[in-house]
Design a protein around this motif. Structure first.
Motif, mmCIF file in Angstrom:
data_model
loop_
_atom_site.group_PDB
_atom_site.id
_atom_site.type_symbol
_atom_site.label_atom_id
_atom_site.label_comp_id
_atom_site.label_asym_id
_atom_site.label_seq_id
_atom_site.Cartn_x
_atom_site.Cartn_y
_atom_site.Cartn_z
ATOM 1 N N VAL A 1 20.948 -8.696 -34.923
ATOM 2 C CA VAL A 1 19.655 -8.917 -34.158
ATOM 3 C C VAL A 1 19.350 -7.798 -33.803
ATOM 4 O O VAL A 1 20.004 -6.905 -32.772
ATOM 5 N N ASP B 1 15.222 -10.600 -35.936
ATOM 6 C CA ASP B 1 14.862 -10.400 -34.690
ATOM 7 C C ASP B 1 14.720 -11.632 -34.060
ATOM 8 O O ASP B 1 14.402 -11.941 -32.669
ATOM 9 N N LYS C 1 16.051 -14.557 -32.243
ATOM 10 C CA LYS C 1 17.290 -14.963 -31.368
ATOM 11 C C LYS C 1 17.019 -16.018 -30.507
ATOM 12 O O LYS C 1 18.255 -16.375 -29.995
ATOM 13 N N PHE D 1 19.267 -16.091 -35.440
ATOM 14 C CA PHE D 1 20.636 -15.761 -35.049
ATOM 15 C C PHE D 1 21.609 -16.971 -34.850
ATOM 16 O O PHE D 1 22.724 -16.855 -35.255
ATOM 17 N N THR E 1 24.469 -6.456 -32.265
ATOM 18 C CA THR E 1 23.248 -6.482 -31.592
ATOM 19 C C THR E 1 22.835 -5.212 -30.755
ATOM 20 O O THR E 1 23.602 -4.465 -30.695
ATOM 21 N N PRO F 1 18.214 -8.098 -26.759
ATOM 22 C CA PRO F 1 19.300 -8.556 -26.672
ATOM 23 C C PRO F 1 19.598 -10.214 -27.080
ATOM 24 O O PRO F 1 18.636 -10.820 -26.577
ATOM 25 N N ALA F 2 20.372 -10.543 -28.083
ATOM 26 C CA ALA F 2 20.717 -11.639 -28.392
ATOM 27 C C ALA F 2 21.932 -12.017 -27.648
ATOM 28 O O ALA F 2 22.919 -11.314 -27.097
ATOM 29 N N THR G 1 27.852 -3.591 -30.132
ATOM 30 C CA THR G 1 26.653 -3.249 -29.490
ATOM 31 C C THR G 1 26.155 -1.825 -29.937
ATOM 32 O O THR G 1 26.782 -0.708 -29.455
#
Ligand code: NAD
Length: 360
Positions: A7, A46, A48, A55, A67, A72-73, A91
């Motif tokens: 994501v 994107d 999410k 997502f 992510t 942020p997801a 991350t």
């Protein structure tokens, strides 16, 4: 074959024109082709929010999730319950608070980030924001764009960093680099508050004093910069009471996480002039809603707002580092190799880092 779900944020025209925007859906962290050539499935989106988002549709059978903190997801307990195959959450960047780390531990999902990848980028942004606020830059610039010229109106609220007392909440990779950079400005004193010690040689290498309590930092500093992760012990840490302990006319900078600071407390303190300025790039919800009050809050003299979208840690210099770092984490996972310990946040059902709160 594994399924990797990423994501990322949408780069649009900018990403088509600038291939070094690795953190965008268009440029797929620069390793989409590699992953697919190895026979793996790579879904990038994107989208999410909500149960019908790409997502949430793909999280149900993804093995690896990538992510970023920039878009942020939110990997909540409910999402983790749905993510039956998930073994690794990466991350691409620094700061994994958007993942429910306790829920990840219950499922023994590894959460790893690319530690250090953008810490200089953020430290530079902190120093820039400090200058922008203390020197009253934003209204000065707005005046020029408005074809106006009024030196006194700007200068009445413009100061120097030299001679100020400046403190950081958190003296990890970013907080320490901020202190290092501020020495050149000849401040009155540099302070840091952290429950973790600095290595002796690192502490000796900077002219900064450790304070024992957050209250001491709050009540002593002219400028405070927040550089700790968001966790149970820091959510809402800077609330009305904490701000009331700060000096009248102090400046507060937060490039760590929006939710460390209480939204309304900042709005009120800026409006009343108790805070002369607030700036940073992190918001309690991202993307920030159009009507988020931090977008247009101001102090009584019309300045004091140095907020920007979340980009301090996603400069082009940083993107190559966190994209390569995320690839390395995935490569190690696929090869059955251990991760670099510096990158591991939680693993095997427990916290591998001390940065996300004091635990036994
Ligand atoms: P780090 O792990 O090197 O350092 C964090 C420090 O905060 C640690 O020393 C830890 O002990 C300390 N800390 C934790 N809780 C604390 C508390 N309650 N009071 C005082 N200190 C506390 O992490 P880092 O690389 O310096 O990054 C810090 C945070 O900055 C990240 O977790 C992330 O949320 C944020 N960040 C933001 C951006 C951005 O683009 N805006 C980019 C990178 C990181």
């Amino acid at each position: 074959m594994v399924k990797v779900l990423a994501v990322l944020y949408s780069g649009g025209k900018a990403a088509q024109e600038e291939s070094r925007l690795f953190g965008t859906i268009e440029n797929r962290l620069g390793f989409g082709d590699w992953l697919e050539s190895e026979g793996h499935e790579f879904i990038v989106t994107d989208d999410k929010e909500g149960p019908n988002s790409v997502f949430q549709q793909h999280i149900v059978d993804a093995d690896i999730l990538v992510t970023t903190p920039f878009h942020p997801a939110y990997v909540t307990k409910e999402i983790i319950a749905k993510a039956k195959n998930l073994k690794l959450a990466v991350t691409a960047g620094v700061g994994s608070d958007h993942v429910d780390l306790n829920a990840a531990n219950e499922r023994k999902i590894t959460v790893a980030e690319v530690s250090g990848s953008n810490v200089v980028s953020v430290a530079e942004h902190v120093v820039m924001t400090m200058l922008v606020l203390v020197r009253n830059f934003v209204p000065a610039h707005e005046q020029i764009i408005a074809h106006d010229w009024n030196v006194a109106q700007i200068a009445r609220n413009a100061f120097d960093i030299e001679g100020k007392t400046i403190g950081t909440i958190g003296a990890g990779r970013i907080g320490y680099r901020v202190l290092q950079r501020l020495e050149a400005f000849n401040p009155k004193e540099l302070l840091w508050f952290d429950y973790t010690d600095l290595p002796a040689d690192a502490a000796a290498a900077i002219k900064a004093r450790r304070v024992d309590t957050l209250d001491e930092l709050l009540s002593t500093c002219d400028v405070i910069t927040v550089n700790c992760p968001l966790h149970e012990g820091t959510r809402g840490l800077i609330d009305e009471k904490a701000i009331a302990k700060m000096k009248k006319g102090a400046w507060l900078i937060n490039t760590a996480r929006g939710a460390i600071v209480k939204r309304e407390a900042v709005v009120e303190a800026l409006k009343s002039g108790h805070l002369a300025g607030y700036g940073g790039d992190v918001w309690d919800l991202q993307p920030a809603p159009k009507d988020h009050p931090w977008r247009d809050m101001r102090n009584p003299l019309g300045g004091g707002n140095a907020m920007v979208a979340h980009y301090s840690g996603t400069t082009l210099d940083a993107q190559i580092r966190y994209a390569n770092g995320a690839k390395d984490i995935i490569k190690r996972y696929l090869a059955g190799q251990p991760q670099d310990p510096a990158n591991v946040i939680v693993e095997n059902g427990g916290y591998a880092t001390r940065a996300y709160g004091q635990r036994k």
